[in-house]
Enzyme design. Structure first.
Site, PDB file in Angstrom:
ATOM      1  N   LYS A  28       0.815  -1.216   0.000  1.00 44.33           N
ATOM      2  CA  LYS A  28       0.000   0.000   0.000  1.00 44.33           C
ATOM      3  C   LYS A  28       0.853   1.272   0.000  1.00 44.33           C
ATOM      4  CE  LYS A  28      -0.701  -0.110   5.023  1.00 44.33           C
ATOM      5  NZ  LYS A  28       0.046   1.077   5.395  1.00 44.33           N
ATOM      6  N   THR A  29       1.992   1.260   0.708  1.00 45.01           N
ATOM      7  CA  THR A  29       2.843   2.455   0.729  1.00 45.01           C
ATOM      8  C   THR A  29       3.360   2.759  -0.665  1.00 45.01           C
ATOM      9  OG1 THR A  29       3.501   1.946   3.006  1.00 45.01           O
ATOM     10  CG2 THR A  29       4.862   3.526   1.804  1.00 45.01           C
ATOM     11  N   ASP A 212      -3.585   7.123   4.838  1.00 42.99           N
ATOM     12  CA  ASP A 212      -3.142   5.750   5.080  1.00 42.99           C
ATOM     13  C   ASP A 212      -3.781   5.238   6.375  1.00 42.99           C
ATOM     14  OD1 ASP A 212      -1.785   3.393   4.775  1.00 42.99           O
ATOM     15  OD2 ASP A 212       0.139   4.159   5.480  1.00 42.99           O
ATOM     16  N   GLU A 213      -3.858   3.900   6.533  1.00 45.45           N
ATOM     17  CA  GLU A 213      -4.425   3.273   7.735  1.00 45.45           C
ATOM     18  C   GLU A 213      -5.799   3.873   8.065  1.00 45.45           C
ATOM     19  OE1 GLU A 213      -3.017   0.747   8.705  1.00 45.45           O
ATOM     20  OE2 GLU A 213      -0.854   0.871   8.531  1.00 45.45           O
ATOM     21  N   GLN A 243      -7.521  -5.226   9.793  1.00 49.14           N
ATOM     22  CA  GLN A 243      -6.449  -4.791  10.695  1.00 49.14           C
ATOM     23  C   GLN A 243      -6.895  -3.641  11.598  1.00 49.14           C
ATOM     24  OE1 GLN A 243      -2.237  -5.017   9.164  1.00 49.14           O
ATOM     25  NE2 GLN A 243      -3.264  -5.073   7.186  1.00 49.14           N
ATOM     26  N   ARG A 593       2.514 -10.813  10.383  1.00 51.29           N
ATOM     27  CA  ARG A 593       3.822 -10.167  10.573  1.00 51.29           C
ATOM     28  C   ARG A 593       4.938 -11.090  10.093  1.00 51.29           C
ATOM     29  NH1 ARG A 593       2.063  -6.005   9.819  1.00 51.29           N
ATOM     30  NH2 ARG A 593       0.186  -7.229   9.476  1.00 51.29           N
TER      31      ARG A 593
END
Length: 660
Positions: A28-29, A212-213, A243, A593
């Site tokens: 996504k970044t 973002d997020e 998330q 993770r």
């Protein structure tokens, strides 16, 4: 632009509001930074008119650096890449007069606000009661409510009491020319909502927003986004409903659904290809999260290969669990020639780290514990920042009270209490009252003289600040206040004193790193107030110990997720309150993770309040594909092979120690 089809579609779409549902490890970044480059180079939008908003300063730094590699010249320097709170700070620094603030206002941290609450609430109130009522005030602010609106919306006596406290608290903040963290969102929101001219000006200032997020936004943050974006909806929101793990601090995952209602023309693009995990790990994650309800279904996939089976360790108790995990890490580091920082041990609560630290030390595994005392919460650092706050904002009584006797000036509590009463009766701040001859005459001569000396010191430092850089000012402040000598008197342990002095040097280093043309010490102190321990530099080559909440956004080659038992994960409080969905999302975050190796462990028994309790394995284990799990103790051949490897590894280490 080497993006997959979904990433490319998200990066190029600019015809209206866009929601990008980005699964864990889906890049996504990269999509956000490629979109920034597209907006500047193909859509010819000025970099200064783009704002990319995220939730940590660390993520903002990474985003700016990655955008800089894609852009020509110094375009990345003109971008606004920051957190929601940093955006609010920038807004208030520009529009301070419109919200009733004077230039150089202070940002009060949790300690400052707690001190105000203690002063406003009845004496002797218990800490848990204080936290509960302060939390209600914070919740009202995060809903974007004024004290009057909070009072009108109160559903019971407790919320009415909180609304009354909220009104008194805001009055006190105004007297100090200060804001708290919640105000950094609430005040810009209130101004944009009430002033069409200022709102139009900010919509022109920021022509495109990238958030973002997005699943971590609260109600006030979403309303702020809507006001800045306006009816055009020139924004891209990137998030993952799977998330969303911060409901306890006000995050509202329902904001994902609100977008579709508020913007009927909203386009939704899913990023489902995962570039981090092996297929086994993703199958386990997908299987667990599939048990949650979804407004937008998605399923992660990977072409990184099957990977190793997910190991499940059943341990006798939490000490045995810690010993096994520490031994495994020592063995795998040697077997795979891995560096310590490639390992992470994740858990539901900080209390679970205690046996781990002991076991890791015995196994000679270096580790870093995330969530210890944050750098900016250390006493010596807060002292120097309080000096800077008072130099910039003479109304900051909280900063005054912290440092008026730091180092010691023989100004007693009785003097300060009387000074406070006299200042309040005349509508003055404590610093201004300490410079008033009429007030000083009413105090004892010795403390009055000390107050005069303190006022002169602050005045001298304020003049010095005009000719020095922020970092040099910190150095000058340490020298002028004789703070190092003060530490030498107060801290007798040489190693502890050296650590505290090093923290002061590190503070100066932070100012040097953050210094930009035209930024004052006050500006940088305000930015520092927004940082957390998560924003510090990389802790080096050490295994990471952290909670699942702290681990979000990170990735590791080897992950150990401990305490996977009923009552711990899922947490017993969440089970009782019917909040299993968020616990399942925590499990999903923990699983994803891991890049290559994932180990899950649980203790069959635990000691609690002096009683031995029996634990059942977490229900989340039964939700994972059986064929992808290898339960230690249930496959004799694999267990024997693993035991031989461990024994060989331990013998080799013992031989090396004897050789030394």
């Amino acid at each position: 632009m080497s993006l997959n089809p979904a990433q490319r579609a998200a990066a190029l779409y600019t015809d209206g509001p866009l929601l990008v549902l980005a699964g864990a490890g889906s890049g996504k970044t990269r999509v956000i930074t490629e979109k920034i480059a597209h907006l500047i180079e193909k859509c010819h939008l000025a970099p200064a008119k783009i704002a990319a908003i995220t939730f940590t300063n660390k993520a903002a730094r990474e985003m700016r650096e990655r955008a800089g590699k894609l852009l020509k010249g110094n375009a990345a320097d003109e971008l606004l890449v920051c957190t929601f709170h940093a955006l609010g700070l920038k807004f208030l620094q520009i529009e301070h007069a419109a919200v009733g603030l004077k230039r150089g206002f202070s940002i009060f941290d949790a300690d400052d606000t707690q001190a105000i609450y203690k002063d406003l609430l009845p004496k002797g109130i218990k800490n848990d009661q204080l936290y509960a009522i302060a939390n209600l005030v914070s919740r009202a602010k995060n809903e974007g409510l004024t004290p009057e609106q909070a009072a009108a919306a109160a559903l019971g006596a407790r919320e009415s009491e909180a609304a009354e406290l909220y009104a008194k608290y805001q009055k006190r903040l105004a007297a100090f020319n200060a804001v708290d963290f919640d105000d950094l969102i609430r005040l810009p929101l209130a101004l944009l909502d009430s002033d069409e001219k200022i709102c139009a000006a900010w919509r022109e200032r920021l022509r495109y927003l990238l958030v973002d997020e997005y699943q971590d936004t609260n109600t006030a943050q979403y309303r702020l986004l809507k006001l800045l974006a306006g009816p055009r909806g020139a924004f891209t929101a990137v998030g993952d409903d799977d998330q969303s793990i911060y409901a306890w601090r006000g995050a509202n995952p329902g904001n994902l659904d609100e977008l579709a209602r508020d913007y009927p023309q909203l386009k939704v693009i899913k990023l489902e290809q995962n570039y981090r995990c092996t297929r086994r790990i993703l199958r386990a994650a997908n299987a667990v999260i599939a048990n949650n309800p979804h407004a937008h279904l998605k399923k992660l996939w990977s072409d990184l290969g099957e990977g190793a089976p997910i190991r499940v360790l059943e341990c006798r108790d939490d000490e045995h669990e810690a010993e096994r995990v520490a031994g495994e890490i020592a063995h795998l580091a040697e077997k795979h020639k891995a560096r310590w920082h490639e390992f992470a041990i994740l858990y539901r609560g900080n209390f679970q780290s205690r046996p781990l630290e002991k076991a890791l030390r015995l196994a000679r595994v270096p580790y870093h514990l995330t969530g210890g005392t944050a750098f900016l919460e250390r006493a010596e650092v807060k002292d120097l920042l309080a000096y800077l706050r008072l130099m910039v904002n003479p109304e900051d009584d909280a900063a005054f009270l912290r440092i008026v006797n730091m180092p010691r000036r023989d100004i007693g509590a009785t003097t300060l209490e009387k000074l406070g009463e006299l200042a309040q009766s005349r509508g003055l701040s404590l610093l201004r009252a300490a410079a008033s001859d009429a007030i000083l005459k009413q105090l004892a001569p010795r403390p009055a003289a000390a107050l005069v000396g303190f006022g002169e010191l602050i005045h001298e430092l304020t003049q010095t600040a005009r000719r020095l850089s922020a970092a040099d000012l910190v150095d000058a402040l340490i020298r002028r206040t004789r703070y190092a000598e003060y530490l030498a008197e107060q801290v007798k342990d040489q190693a502890a004193r050296a650590r505290r002095l090093e923290n002061l040097n590190e503070l100066a280093g932070w100012f040097r790193a953050m210094q930009r043309e035209g930024s004052s010490a006050g500006d940088l102190a305000a930015q520092l107030a927004l940082l957390t321990h998560a924003d510090r530099a990389d802790p080096g080559n050490a295994a990471r110990l952290m909670t699942l909440h702290s681990a979000k956004g990170l990735e590791f080659r080897f992950v150990y997720l401990i305490g996977v038992e009923e009552g711990t994960l899922p947490h017993e409080g969440s089970i009782e309150e019917g909040r299993l969905d968020e616990e399942r999302r925590l499990m999903y975050v923990g699983i994803t993770r891991a890049k290559e190796h994932l180990t899950l462990s649980f203790a069959a028994r635990k000691r609690r309040f002096g009683e031995i309790l029996t634990n059942d394995p977490s229900r989340f284990l039964s939700e994972m594909p059986r064929d992808d799990l290898h339960w230690s103790g249930r496959d004799v051949e694999q267990d024997q092979q693993h035991a031989r490897e461990l024994a060989s590894s331990h013998l080799a280490k013992l031989a090396a120690l004897l050789a030394k």
